[in-house]
Design a protein around this motif. Structure first.
Motif, PDB file in Angstrom:
ATOM      1  N   PRO A 180       7.457   9.256  16.748  1.00  0.00           N
ATOM      2  CA  PRO A 180       6.252   8.431  17.138  1.00  0.00           C
ATOM      3  C   PRO A 180       5.455   8.021  15.827  1.00  0.00           C
ATOM      4  O   PRO A 180       5.488   8.249  14.593  1.00  0.00           O
ATOM      5  CB  PRO A 180       5.237   9.664  17.684  1.00  0.00           C
ATOM      6  CG  PRO A 180       6.504  10.660  17.891  1.00  0.00           C
ATOM      7  CD  PRO A 180       7.483  10.663  16.932  1.00  0.00           C
ATOM      8  N   SER A 181       4.695   6.857  15.963  1.00  0.00           N
ATOM      9  CA  SER A 181       3.870   6.164  15.033  1.00  0.00           C
ATOM     10  C   SER A 181       2.764   5.188  15.747  1.00  0.00           C
ATOM     11  O   SER A 181       3.181   4.746  16.843  1.00  0.00           O
ATOM     12  CB  SER A 181       4.925   5.292  14.108  1.00  0.00           C
ATOM     13  OG  SER A 181       4.104   4.389  13.433  1.00  0.00           O
ATOM     14  N   THR A 182       1.711   5.142  15.327  1.00  0.00           N
ATOM     15  CA  THR A 182       0.902   4.217  15.542  1.00  0.00           C
ATOM     16  C   THR A 182       0.312   3.172  14.385  1.00  0.00           C
ATOM     17  O   THR A 182       0.831   1.932  14.663  1.00  0.00           O
ATOM     18  CB  THR A 182      -0.623   4.949  15.928  1.00  0.00           C
ATOM     19  OG1 THR A 182      -0.702   5.805  16.979  1.00  0.00           O
ATOM     20  CG2 THR A 182      -1.833   4.056  16.293  1.00  0.00           C
ATOM     21  N   ARG A 183       0.156   3.726  13.252  1.00  0.00           N
ATOM     22  CA  ARG A 183      -0.200   2.823  12.153  1.00  0.00           C
ATOM     23  C   ARG A 183       0.987   2.027  11.620  1.00  0.00           C
ATOM     24  O   ARG A 183       0.748   0.774  11.466  1.00  0.00           O
ATOM     25  CB  ARG A 183      -0.609   3.521  10.884  1.00  0.00           C
ATOM     26  CG  ARG A 183      -2.337   3.783  10.928  1.00  0.00           C
ATOM     27  CD  ARG A 183      -2.616   5.182  10.552  1.00  0.00           C
ATOM     28  NE  ARG A 183      -1.864   6.113  11.340  1.00  0.00           N
ATOM     29  CZ  ARG A 183      -2.499   6.815  12.243  1.00  0.00           C
ATOM     30  NH1 ARG A 183      -3.882   6.273  12.487  1.00  0.00           N
ATOM     31  NH2 ARG A 183      -2.088   7.561  13.027  1.00  0.00           N
ATOM     32  N   THR A 184       2.121   2.667  11.470  1.00  0.00           N
ATOM     33  CA  THR A 184       3.228   1.839  10.992  1.00  0.00           C
ATOM     34  C   THR A 184       3.706   1.027  11.564  1.00  0.00           C
ATOM     35  O   THR A 184       4.110  -0.020  11.207  1.00  0.00           O
ATOM     36  CB  THR A 184       4.030   3.046  10.158  1.00  0.00           C
ATOM     37  OG1 THR A 184       3.510   3.986   9.672  1.00  0.00           O
ATOM     38  CG2 THR A 184       5.127   2.439   9.224  1.00  0.00           C
ATOM     39  N   LYS A 185       3.981   1.392  12.833  1.00  0.00           N
ATOM     40  CA  LYS A 185       4.815   0.384  13.770  1.00  0.00           C
ATOM     41  C   LYS A 185       3.713  -0.844  14.267  1.00  0.00           C
ATOM     42  O   LYS A 185       4.185  -1.870  14.306  1.00  0.00           O
ATOM     43  CB  LYS A 185       4.905   1.405  15.012  1.00  0.00           C
ATOM     44  CG  LYS A 185       5.799   0.428  16.183  1.00  0.00           C
ATOM     45  CD  LYS A 185       6.328   1.228  17.279  1.00  0.00           C
ATOM     46  CE  LYS A 185       7.509   0.921  18.127  1.00  0.00           C
ATOM     47  NZ  LYS A 185       6.807   0.391  19.339  1.00  0.00           N
ATOM     48  N   PRO A 227      -3.566   9.573   4.839  1.00  0.00           N
ATOM     49  CA  PRO A 227      -2.748   8.423   5.464  1.00  0.00           C
ATOM     50  C   PRO A 227      -2.692   8.340   6.866  1.00  0.00           C
ATOM     51  O   PRO A 227      -2.337   7.523   7.520  1.00  0.00           O
ATOM     52  CB  PRO A 227      -1.402   9.138   5.030  1.00  0.00           C
ATOM     53  CG  PRO A 227      -1.380  10.650   4.649  1.00  0.00           C
ATOM     54  CD  PRO A 227      -2.791  10.505   4.133  1.00  0.00           C
ATOM     55  N   ALA A 228      -3.345   9.502   7.741  1.00  0.00           N
ATOM     56  CA  ALA A 228      -3.853   9.527   8.938  1.00  0.00           C
ATOM     57  C   ALA A 228      -2.410   9.785   9.700  1.00  0.00           C
ATOM     58  O   ALA A 228      -1.221   9.305   9.099  1.00  0.00           O
ATOM     59  CB  ALA A 228      -4.315   8.432   9.486  1.00  0.00           C
ATOM     60  N   PRO A 229      -2.137  10.111  10.936  1.00  0.00           N
ATOM     61  CA  PRO A 229      -3.197  10.466  11.702  1.00  0.00           C
ATOM     62  C   PRO A 229      -3.993  12.001  10.931  1.00  0.00           C
ATOM     63  O   PRO A 229      -3.635  12.622  10.415  1.00  0.00           O
ATOM     64  CB  PRO A 229      -2.741  10.892  13.233  1.00  0.00           C
ATOM     65  CG  PRO A 229      -1.231  11.178  12.713  1.00  0.00           C
ATOM     66  CD  PRO A 229      -0.814  10.239  11.525  1.00  0.00           C
TER      67      PRO A 229
HETATM   68  N1   CP Z   1       0.293   7.074   8.366  1.00  0.00           N
HETATM   69  C1   CP Z   1       1.194   6.932   9.268  1.00  0.00           C
HETATM   70  O1   CP Z   1       2.493   6.794   8.805  1.00  0.00           O
HETATM   71  O2   CP Z   1       0.572   6.891  10.367  1.00  0.00           O
HETATM   72  P1   CP Z   1       1.641   6.819  11.667  1.00  0.00           P
HETATM   73  O3   CP Z   1       2.517   8.090  12.009  1.00  0.00           O
HETATM   74  O4   CP Z   1       0.995   6.380  12.628  1.00  0.00           O
HETATM   75  O5   CP Z   1       2.546   5.588  11.587  1.00  0.00           O
END
Ligand code: CP
Length: 306
Positions: A46-51, A253-255
């Motif tokens: 899963p990913s929000t930011r990177t994707k 880096p979040a989340p």
């Molecule tokens: N910081 C980071 O990689 O966030 P995601 O997992 O949401 O991509």
């Protein structure tokens, strides 16, 4: 070919070049490839930011995104990562972004794949674009890295960001210390010269307090963490934030686990650059896509000389 697999693979000159390009994108530079280029984003985790920021970067550069979802792909029939990427390559994809559960998944792509691979995170291994966007955020704040005190605090054992950042920041001249639960600090896996210090000292001395999420999904069931206890012992509480140096900043880096590694009210506080980091993620990803695709032969519209 211009892969981006780890920050350790990058020379200091390459890092500075990527940061400079990213800063130019942040200031409005426009760059588009001369011929049509296709990219695919393969996210096995899963990913929000990177994707979404890779996708935003790709669209800003005018790239064509070939949709790929693991859950509806032939990965479910047992197709290997190598065969998946090779298939995309032969149908004309010019670069792939991959996030995978396996550490160093890219080793199996080293031979036989001709298109650039951009690592969006491998298991507990590396997350180079996260490191680069962290560096861009620090550079915007302080101008350089030499002599800065950086405290990386939290789940260093499972964090792909911790090791990449420690390595690259040390090479750039910063003093990196680690803190959090001592049993999560594995000196063997950390770059030479990185020290462990108690959390109150780390926070009080830092120019940059870099917090890490507790990666519950990578801890075993027997290792239940009391989050309230964690916050009081190792988190950035309001009391600890009050003892931070003048001009120092908070990064993550979040989340985020609000109220665990950082007090809820500090996430969007004046010192926090957490959402700035995410914004910078788009510019850094534009820079590494440009690096991968410029001067690359091929792409629709390319006519090979006889
Ligand atoms: N910081 C980071 O990689 O966030 P995601 O997992 O949401 O991509």
């Amino acid at each position: 070919k211009k892969d981006l697999l780890t920050t350790t693979h990058l020379t200091l000159q390459e890092i500075h070049n990527i940061l400079e390009t990213a800063q130019q994108f942040a200031e409005g530079m426009v760059w588009k490839p001369e011929t049509q280029k296709f990219v695919a984003n393969l996210f096995f985790e899963p990913s929000t930011r990177t994707k979404s920021s890779f996708e935003a970067a790709e669209r800003r550069l005018g790239l064509d995104i070939i949709p790929f979802e693991v859950g509806t792909s032939s990965v479910l029939k047992g197709e290997t990562l190598y065969d998946t990427v090779k298939t995309l390559e032969v149908i004309g994809v010019n670069a792939v972004v991959i996030r995978h559960t396996a550490d160093n998944y890219f080793d199996e792509l080293a031979e036989g794949i001709s298109i650039p691979v951009l690592n969006g995170g491998d298991g507990c291994g590396h997350h180079p674009t996260q490191s680069l966007l962290d560096l861009l955020t620090i550079r915007q704040e302080f101008g350089s890295f030499e002599g800065l005190n950086i405290a990386i605090i939290g789940d260093t054992l499972h964090s792909r960001v911790a090791r990449s950042n420690a390595d690259v920041l040390s090479r750039l001249g910063a003093n990196v210390v680690f803190s959090g639960p001592k049993e999560w600090f594995d000196v063997e896996r950390m770059p030479e010269g990185c020290r462990f210090v108690p959390v109150d000292q780390a926070i009080a001395e830092a120019d940059v307090v870099m917090l890490l999420r507790i990666q519950h999904e990578r801890h075993s069931d027997g290792e239940k963490i009391n989050v309230k206890d964690y916050h009081l012992k190792y988190g950035l509480t309001v009391e600890r934030e009050a003892r931070m140096k003048h001009g120092s900043i908070i990064m993550h880096p979040a989340p985020i686990n609000r109220g665990v590694e950082i007090a809820d009210c500090l996430v969007e506080s004046e010192r926090s650059r957490i959402f700035k980091q995410m914004q910078n993620g788009v510019y850094v990803r534009m820079a590494v896509l440009k690096r991968a695709l410029e001067n690359q032969e091929g792409g629709i519209g390319y006519v090979a000389a006889d």
